[in-house]
Write a protein that holds these residues in place. Structure first.
Motif, PDB file in Angstrom:
ATOM      1  N   UNK A  81       0.938  -0.960   0.171  1.00 54.78           N
ATOM      2  CA  UNK A  81      -0.031  -0.178   0.161  1.00 54.78           C
ATOM      3  C   UNK A  81       1.225   1.693   0.090  1.00 54.78           C
ATOM      4  N   UNK A  82       2.022   1.234  -0.655  1.00 51.66           N
ATOM      5  CA  UNK A  82       2.910   2.155  -0.263  1.00 51.66           C
ATOM      6  C   UNK A  82       2.850   3.373  -2.129  1.00 51.66           C
ATOM      7  N   UNK A  83       2.547   4.452  -1.615  1.00 54.61           N
ATOM      8  CA  UNK A  83       2.666   5.631  -3.478  1.00 54.61           C
ATOM      9  C   UNK A  83       3.899   5.614  -3.566  1.00 54.61           C
ATOM     10  N   UNK A  84       3.816   5.169  -5.087  1.00 52.62           N
ATOM     11  CA  UNK A  84       5.545   4.842  -6.487  1.00 52.62           C
ATOM     12  C   UNK A  84       4.850   5.787  -7.168  1.00 52.62           C
ATOM     13  N   UNK A  85       5.961   6.290  -7.752  1.00 55.39           N
ATOM     14  CA  UNK A  85       6.486   7.343  -8.141  1.00 55.39           C
ATOM     15  C   UNK A  85       7.473   6.746  -9.185  1.00 55.39           C
ATOM     16  N   UNK A  86       7.243   6.208 -10.623  1.00 61.73           N
ATOM     17  CA  UNK A  86       8.013   6.241 -11.564  1.00 61.73           C
ATOM     18  C   UNK A  86       8.270   6.618 -12.305  1.00 61.73           C
ATOM     19  N   UNK A  87       9.994   7.186 -12.633  1.00 58.27           N
ATOM     20  CA  UNK A  87      10.117   8.269 -12.795  1.00 58.27           C
ATOM     21  C   UNK A  87      11.899   8.268 -14.328  1.00 58.27           C
ATOM     22  N   UNK A  88      11.515   8.264 -15.207  1.00 60.64           N
ATOM     23  CA  UNK A  88      12.914   8.315 -16.562  1.00 60.64           C
ATOM     24  C   UNK A  88      14.302   9.135 -15.650  1.00 60.64           C
ATOM     25  N   UNK A  89      15.523   8.357 -15.696  1.00 61.86           N
ATOM     26  CA  UNK A  89      16.126   9.033 -15.311  1.00 61.86           C
ATOM     27  C   UNK A  89      17.205  10.712 -15.481  1.00 61.86           C
ATOM     28  N   UNK A  90      16.762  10.587 -16.835  1.00 63.60           N
ATOM     29  CA  UNK A  90      17.255  12.106 -17.493  1.00 63.60           C
ATOM     30  C   UNK A  90      16.325  13.036 -16.594  1.00 63.60           C
ATOM     31  N   UNK A  91      14.877  12.897 -16.332  1.00 66.48           N
ATOM     32  CA  UNK A  91      14.136  13.570 -15.631  1.00 66.48           C
ATOM     33  C   UNK A  91      14.765  14.070 -14.531  1.00 66.48           C
ATOM     34  N   UNK A  92      14.835  13.360 -13.487  1.00 63.57           N
ATOM     35  CA  UNK A  92      15.800  13.389 -12.486  1.00 63.57           C
ATOM     36  C   UNK A  92      16.286  14.620 -12.353  1.00 63.57           C
ATOM     37  N   UNK A  93      17.606  13.816 -13.125  1.00 61.94           N
ATOM     38  CA  UNK A  93      19.034  14.212 -13.330  1.00 61.94           C
ATOM     39  C   UNK A  93      18.810  15.653 -13.225  1.00 61.94           C
ATOM     40  N   UNK A  94      18.231  16.470 -15.007  1.00 61.63           N
ATOM     41  CA  UNK A  94      17.884  17.529 -15.185  1.00 61.63           C
ATOM     42  C   UNK A  94      17.114  18.922 -14.166  1.00 61.63           C
ATOM     43  N   UNK A  95      16.272  18.389 -12.842  1.00 65.15           N
ATOM     44  CA  UNK A  95      15.681  18.460 -11.769  1.00 65.15           C
ATOM     45  C   UNK A  95      16.573  18.641 -11.151  1.00 65.15           C
ATOM     46  N   UNK A  96      17.273  18.256 -10.386  1.00 65.49           N
ATOM     47  CA  UNK A  96      18.194  18.413  -9.318  1.00 65.49           C
ATOM     48  C   UNK A  96      18.768  20.089  -9.860  1.00 65.49           C
ATOM     49  N   UNK A  97      19.572  19.949 -10.676  1.00 60.19           N
ATOM     50  CA  UNK A  97      21.109  20.896 -11.455  1.00 60.19           C
ATOM     51  C   UNK A  97      22.586  19.709 -11.524  1.00 60.19           C
ATOM     52  N   UNK A  98      23.181  20.693 -11.489  1.00 58.46           N
ATOM     53  CA  UNK A  98      24.991  20.136 -11.447  1.00 58.46           C
ATOM     54  C   UNK A  98      25.269  19.441 -10.487  1.00 58.46           C
ATOM     55  N   UNK A  99      25.113  18.249 -10.726  1.00 50.86           N
ATOM     56  CA  UNK A  99      25.633  17.819  -9.674  1.00 50.86           C
ATOM     57  C   UNK A  99      26.999  16.764 -10.161  1.00 50.86           C
ATOM     58  N   UNK A 100      28.163  16.788  -9.318  1.00 54.22           N
ATOM     59  CA  UNK A 100      28.725  15.984  -8.959  1.00 54.22           C
ATOM     60  C   UNK A 100      29.507  14.290  -8.484  1.00 54.22           C
ATOM     61  N   UNK A 101      29.972  14.018  -8.865  1.00 53.86           N
ATOM     62  CA  UNK A 101      29.629  12.704  -8.321  1.00 53.86           C
ATOM     63  C   UNK A 101      29.232  11.638  -8.190  1.00 53.86           C
ATOM     64  N   UNK A 102      29.447  10.224  -8.619  1.00 48.59           N
ATOM     65  CA  UNK A 102      27.879   9.308  -8.867  1.00 48.59           C
ATOM     66  C   UNK A 102      28.354   8.086  -7.711  1.00 48.59           C
ATOM     67  N   UNK A 103      27.872   7.347  -7.133  1.00 45.94           N
ATOM     68  CA  UNK A 103      27.070   5.926  -6.719  1.00 45.94           C
ATOM     69  C   UNK A 103      25.779   5.782  -6.333  1.00 45.94           C
ATOM     70  N   UNK A 104      25.649   4.934  -6.243  1.00 42.95           N
ATOM     71  CA  UNK A 104      24.596   4.041  -5.737  1.00 42.95           C
ATOM     72  C   UNK A 104      24.173   4.884  -4.769  1.00 42.95           C
ATOM     73  N   UNK A 105      24.620   5.129  -3.494  1.00 42.36           N
ATOM     74  CA  UNK A 105      24.025   5.657  -2.572  1.00 42.36           C
ATOM     75  C   UNK A 105      23.516   7.347  -2.878  1.00 42.36           C
ATOM     76  N   UNK A 106      24.863   7.948  -4.006  1.00 41.79           N
ATOM     77  CA  UNK A 106      24.684   9.035  -4.166  1.00 41.79           C
ATOM     78  C   UNK A 106      23.098   9.230  -4.779  1.00 41.79           C
ATOM     79  N   UNK A 107      22.722   8.282  -5.459  1.00 41.81           N
ATOM     80  CA  UNK A 107      22.004   8.004  -6.871  1.00 41.81           C
ATOM     81  C   UNK A 107      20.621   8.148  -5.688  1.00 41.81           C
ATOM     82  N   UNK A 108      20.004   7.127  -5.023  1.00 47.56           N
ATOM     83  CA  UNK A 108      19.216   6.968  -3.792  1.00 47.56           C
ATOM     84  C   UNK A 108      18.861   8.547  -3.668  1.00 47.56           C
ATOM     85  N   UNK A 109      20.044   8.937  -2.523  1.00 48.90           N
ATOM     86  CA  UNK A 109      19.566  10.434  -2.079  1.00 48.90           C
ATOM     87  C   UNK A 109      19.145  11.356  -3.121  1.00 48.90           C
TER      88      UNK A 109
END
Length: 333
Positions: A81-109
């Protein structure tokens, strides 16, 4: 969606998934954990969330679209019964501006932060029915077999130009494989027909879709899958944009004056299918044939006119689905 206090971002891979939950809408209060991508791991996620005080009632979940790797998580979180949204990765990346570094923990955050920032505009994920999932998997298998068969036939054809003896040997050796692929393709067609005929809603949508000039069986099935039985897109323009058949203006001041173009972010598979449908419709539908010839005579680019026909087919389709009736060709004098 003001009922949510906590926001869960999940970064999925084949073997495991990383989860970061932002508690009490405080970006600084973000907690990370990693789980195996199986049922035990998902149960572990549920237990971990309870320990953090995050329940299905006050927690919003967001995942990147990762195809089959995310299916199990989505299935069980919906059952919890959780409410879920499934989004394209490009949409997420572009919405949060310039980012540096990448790993699974950072991506989840980052996904969790995206969920918190965009919760009011989020579209809740609606899982396709089992029948639609079956159709999608069968279409995927069908496509792989068609590509394999074409590759084998093309190889023999090319060999004939250089070495006829080797070409004949190759043709003989792969003959049973080709026959086997043909048998498998026929079996897939029968399975698809069975699923459509045994389901009332799918049968109705399929008949309406294929009543439109140019739209055949395979395109109709792709449309059913990609639109989740025409429940995702509320307007013809939304579906046309998704299929990549709507041109967008690209101008800026006096110096940038490009012709309107369709955007590269589109469902390429659906766009290709609609292109073939447009070519067929121009031949079989008198109204569209007259329209095509008139626009070409006016000096319009053939590709532009074909794209307009694709757009018209989408609008016809959405109108018929909305009104729940078959398409009727206009009588042209």
């Amino acid at each position: 969606m003001g009922k949510f206090k906590h926001f869960l971002g999940i970064d999925v891979s084949k073997e495991y998934f990383d989860a970061v939950v932002i508690l009490d809408e405080n970006k600084q209060n973000a907690i990370h954990n990693q789980f195996i991508n199986d049922y035990k791991g998902i149960q572990g996620l549920r237990k971990w969330l309870k320990e953090q005080g995050a329940t299905c009632e006050d927690t919003f979940v967001c995942l990147e679209h990762t195809g089959m790797y995310g299916k199990l998580i989505i299935k069980y979180l919906i059952s919890f019964k959780f409410d879920i949204s499934v989004e394209m990765s490009l949409k997420i990346i572009r919405s949060i501006g310039v980012q540096r570094g990448k790993n699974d923990k950072v991506d989840a955050e980052r996904i969790a932060y995206y969920a918190m920032k965009n919760v009011d505009e989020a579209v809740l994920y609606k899982a396709p029915r089992k029948e639609v999932d079956k159709i999608r998997n069968l279409l995927s298998l069908r496509e792989k077999l068609v590509v394999t068969k074409a590759s084998l036939l093309r190889n023999v054809k090319e060999l004939k130009s250089f070495d006829l003896e080797v070409a004949k040997l190759s043709e003989k050796l792969q003959n049973n494989t080709i026959k086997g692929i043909d048998l498998d393709l026929k079996s897939i067609e029968k399975q698809l027909d069975k699923i459509i005929n045994e389901d009332e809603n799918l049968s109705k949508i399929f008949k309406i879709t294929t009543s439109i000039s140019g739209i055949g069986k395979v395109t109709a099935l792709f449309l059913i899958c990609f639109t989740n039985e025409f429940t995702i897109y509320s307007t013809p323009r939304q579906l046309a944009c998704y299929a990549g058949v709507v041109p967008f203006e690209h101008t800026s001041g006096k110096s940038v004056r490009s012709k309107p173009k369709v955007h590269y972010m589109a469902n390429k598979k659906l766009k290709k299918q609609l292109h073939m449908c447009a070519l067929s419709a121009i031949t079989s539908d008198p109204e569209l044939r007259i329209y095509y010839n008139r626009k070409v005579e006016e000096g319009k680019s053939k590709m532009l006119v074909i794209n307009n026909v694709r757009n018209k087919l989408v609008h016809r389709l959405c109108a018929c689905i909305r009104e729940n009736k078959m398409f009727e060709k206009k009588q042209v004098a």
